[in-house]
Design a protein around this motif. Structure first.
Motif, short mmCIF file in Angstrom:
data_model
loop_
_atom_site.label_atom_id
_atom_site.label_comp_id
_atom_site.label_asym_id
_atom_site.label_seq_id
_atom_site.Cartn_x
_atom_site.Cartn_y
_atom_site.Cartn_z
N ARG A 47 0.83 -1.21 0.00
CA ARG A 47 0.00 0.00 0.00
C ARG A 47 0.87 1.26 0.00
NH1 ARG A 47 -3.39 -3.36 3.21
NH2 ARG A 47 -2.32 -2.72 5.11
N GLU A 48 1.89 1.28 0.85
CA GLU A 48 2.76 2.46 0.94
C GLU A 48 3.47 2.73 -0.40
OE1 GLU A 48 5.40 1.43 4.12
OE2 GLU A 48 3.94 1.98 5.69
N LEU A 49 4.04 1.67 -0.99
CA LEU A 49 4.76 1.84 -2.25
C LEU A 49 3.83 2.24 -3.39
CD1 LEU A 49 7.17 -1.20 -1.88
CD2 LEU A 49 7.84 1.21 -1.96
N LEU A 50 2.63 1.73 -3.35
CA LEU A 50 1.65 2.07 -4.38
C LEU A 50 1.36 3.56 -4.37
CD1 LEU A 50 -0.22 0.80 -6.48
CD2 LEU A 50 -1.86 0.39 -4.65
N VAL A 51 1.14 4.12 -3.18
CA VAL A 51 0.86 5.55 -3.07
C VAL A 51 2.10 6.37 -3.43
CG1 VAL A 51 0.21 7.40 -1.46
CG2 VAL A 51 -1.01 5.22 -1.41
N GLU A 52 3.28 5.90 -3.02
CA GLU A 52 4.52 6.64 -3.28
C GLU A 52 4.92 6.63 -4.76
OE1 GLU A 52 7.77 5.44 -0.70
OE2 GLU A 52 6.36 5.22 0.97
N PHE A 53 4.81 5.46 -5.41
CA PHE A 53 5.38 5.30 -6.76
C PHE A 53 4.38 4.96 -7.85
CE2 PHE A 53 8.77 4.22 -3.71
CZ PHE A 53 9.68 5.22 -4.04
N TYR A 107 1.25 2.26 -9.55
CA TYR A 107 1.13 0.85 -9.90
C TYR A 107 2.24 0.39 -10.84
CZ TYR A 107 -1.27 -3.51 -11.12
OH TYR A 107 -1.60 -4.83 -11.30
N ALA A 108 2.50 1.17 -11.87
CA ALA A 108 3.47 0.76 -12.89
C ALA A 108 4.87 0.58 -12.32
CB ALA A 108 3.49 1.77 -14.03
N GLU A 109 5.23 1.40 -11.33
CA GLU A 109 6.58 1.36 -10.77
C GLU A 109 6.72 0.40 -9.59
OE1 GLU A 109 9.10 2.97 -12.25
OE2 GLU A 109 7.60 3.52 -13.73
N LEU A 110 5.62 -0.13 -9.11
CA LEU A 110 5.69 -1.02 -7.95
C LEU A 110 6.17 -2.40 -8.40
CD1 LEU A 110 3.28 -1.24 -5.04
CD2 LEU A 110 3.94 -3.34 -6.16
N SER A 111 7.20 -2.92 -7.73
CA SER A 111 7.71 -4.25 -8.07
C SER A 111 7.65 -5.16 -6.86
CB SER A 111 9.17 -4.15 -8.54
OG SER A 111 10.00 -3.78 -7.45
N MET A 112 7.63 -6.46 -7.12
CA MET A 112 7.64 -7.44 -6.04
C MET A 112 8.93 -7.31 -5.22
SD MET A 112 4.75 -9.11 -6.12
CE MET A 112 4.62 -10.87 -5.79
N GLU A 113 10.05 -7.00 -5.89
CA GLU A 113 11.32 -6.82 -5.20
C GLU A 113 11.23 -5.67 -4.19
OE1 GLU A 113 12.10 -8.78 -9.08
OE2 GLU A 113 10.98 -7.02 -8.49
N ALA A 114 10.63 -4.57 -4.61
CA ALA A 114 10.51 -3.41 -3.73
C ALA A 114 9.61 -3.72 -2.53
CB ALA A 114 9.97 -2.20 -4.50
N PRO A 160 0.86 -15.07 -6.03
CA PRO A 160 1.49 -15.54 -7.27
C PRO A 160 1.92 -14.44 -8.23
CG PRO A 160 -0.89 -15.84 -7.38
CD PRO A 160 -0.58 -15.36 -5.99
N SER A 161 1.37 -13.23 -8.04
CA SER A 161 1.71 -12.15 -8.96
C SER A 161 1.52 -10.79 -8.28
CB SER A 161 0.82 -12.21 -10.21
OG SER A 161 -0.52 -11.87 -9.86
N ARG A 162 2.07 -9.79 -8.90
CA ARG A 162 1.93 -8.42 -8.39
C ARG A 162 0.47 -7.99 -8.35
NH1 ARG A 162 3.73 -3.11 -11.70
NH2 ARG A 162 2.22 -4.05 -13.09
N GLY A 163 -0.28 -8.32 -9.39
CA GLY A 163 -1.69 -7.92 -9.43
C GLY A 163 -2.50 -8.51 -8.29
N VAL A 164 -2.29 -9.78 -8.00
CA VAL A 164 -3.02 -10.43 -6.91
C VAL A 164 -2.60 -9.84 -5.57
CG1 VAL A 164 -3.49 -12.62 -5.74
CG2 VAL A 164 -3.39 -12.54 -8.25
N LEU A 165 -1.30 -9.57 -5.40
CA LEU A 165 -0.82 -8.94 -4.17
C LEU A 165 -1.46 -7.57 -3.97
CD1 LEU A 165 1.03 -8.41 -1.72
CD2 LEU A 165 2.80 -7.71 -3.33
N ILE A 166 -1.46 -6.75 -5.00
CA ILE A 166 -2.03 -5.41 -4.88
C ILE A 166 -3.52 -5.49 -4.64
CG2 ILE A 166 -2.42 -3.22 -6.07
CD1 ILE A 166 0.35 -3.57 -7.34
N PRO A 206 -6.17 2.19 -12.21
CA PRO A 206 -5.86 2.21 -13.64
C PRO A 206 -4.97 1.04 -14.07
CG PRO A 206 -5.65 4.41 -12.71
CD PRO A 206 -5.83 3.47 -11.56
N GLY A 207 -3.92 0.76 -13.31
CA GLY A 207 -3.03 -0.35 -13.66
C GLY A 207 -3.71 -1.70 -13.51
N MET A 208 -4.53 -1.84 -12.48
CA MET A 208 -5.22 -3.11 -12.28
C MET A 208 -6.21 -3.39 -13.40
SD MET A 208 -5.75 -3.78 -8.29
CE MET A 208 -5.56 -5.52 -8.60
#
Length: 196
Positions: A23-29, A31-38, A55-61, A105-107
């Motif tokens: 949630r924090e990274l999503l607001v800061e950066f 959807y497009a810039e959010l990575s599983m590594e971050a 299993p994926s970034r989309g499901v996590l978000i 938008p990204g989702m």
């Protein structure tokens, strides 16, 4: 009798740390810039720990932002405008948070390519909420508050679609005022036509 999953039970504190980091990274950066590594780095976990749970970034978000979005049974008052306003206000609240506005938008774009994410969204939110709203509108139709020729699914599309459009592409307010104005507009169009 349910069997206990093999291995150690998952620590809910780790899940909370991961979801909070997302949630924090999503607001800061965004959807497009959010990575599983971050997310893993911010939560202080390994990438395998993350992928064991999501299993994926989309499901996590989805889980981080919309996990609490469920088909809520809003008490019905028998007044179409009051009932629609209450239901729409819940939907608007789900779309209005900063993390939801950053995610949507990204989702939406990812829904076309991720069958797993699309399945989750349909099963957990779209289908139960459409069924609940359809039932509410059918009961209003049976009371005579809605004309018999009205396409009830189209009414739901108009209500939720307007809120979703404001949350994603229109950059317009999402608040109780929208619920009031939109419901007033829709209810006026649904009312039986009086013959002179």
């Amino acid at each position: 009798m349910a069997t206990r999953p093999r291995g150690r039970p998952r620590d809910p504190a780790i899940n909370d740390a991961i979801l909070t980091a997302a949630r924090e990274l999503l607001v800061e950066f965004g959807y497009a810039e959010l990575s599983m590594e971050a997310v893993a780095a911010r939560a202080g976990v390994s990438k395998p720990t993350l992928y064991l749970r999501w299993p994926s970034r989309g499901v996590l978000i989805w889980d981080a932002v919309f996990e609490n979005v469920r088909s809520v049974n809003v008490p019905e008052h028998g007044d179409l405008a009051t009932d629609l306003r209450a239901a729409l206000e819940l939907g608007i609240a789900d779309f209005a948070s900063p993390e939801a506005r950053a995610a949507l938008p990204g989702m939406l774009a990812e829904l076309t390519s991720s069958h797993e994410l699309a399945r989750i969204v349909r099963a957990r939110v779209i289908e139960p909420n459409y069924a609940r709203m359809h039932g509410l509108l059918e009961r209003a139709q049976q009371r005579g508050a809605i004309r018999a020729d009205v396409d009830l699914t189209l009414v739901i599309d108009a209500l939720f679609g307007t809120a979703l459009a404001r949350a994603t592409v229109l950059d317009r307010p999402l608040d109780r005022s929208l619920a009031q104005q939109l419901v007033d507009l829709v209810v006026a169009g649904l009312a039986p036509r009086h013959q002179d």
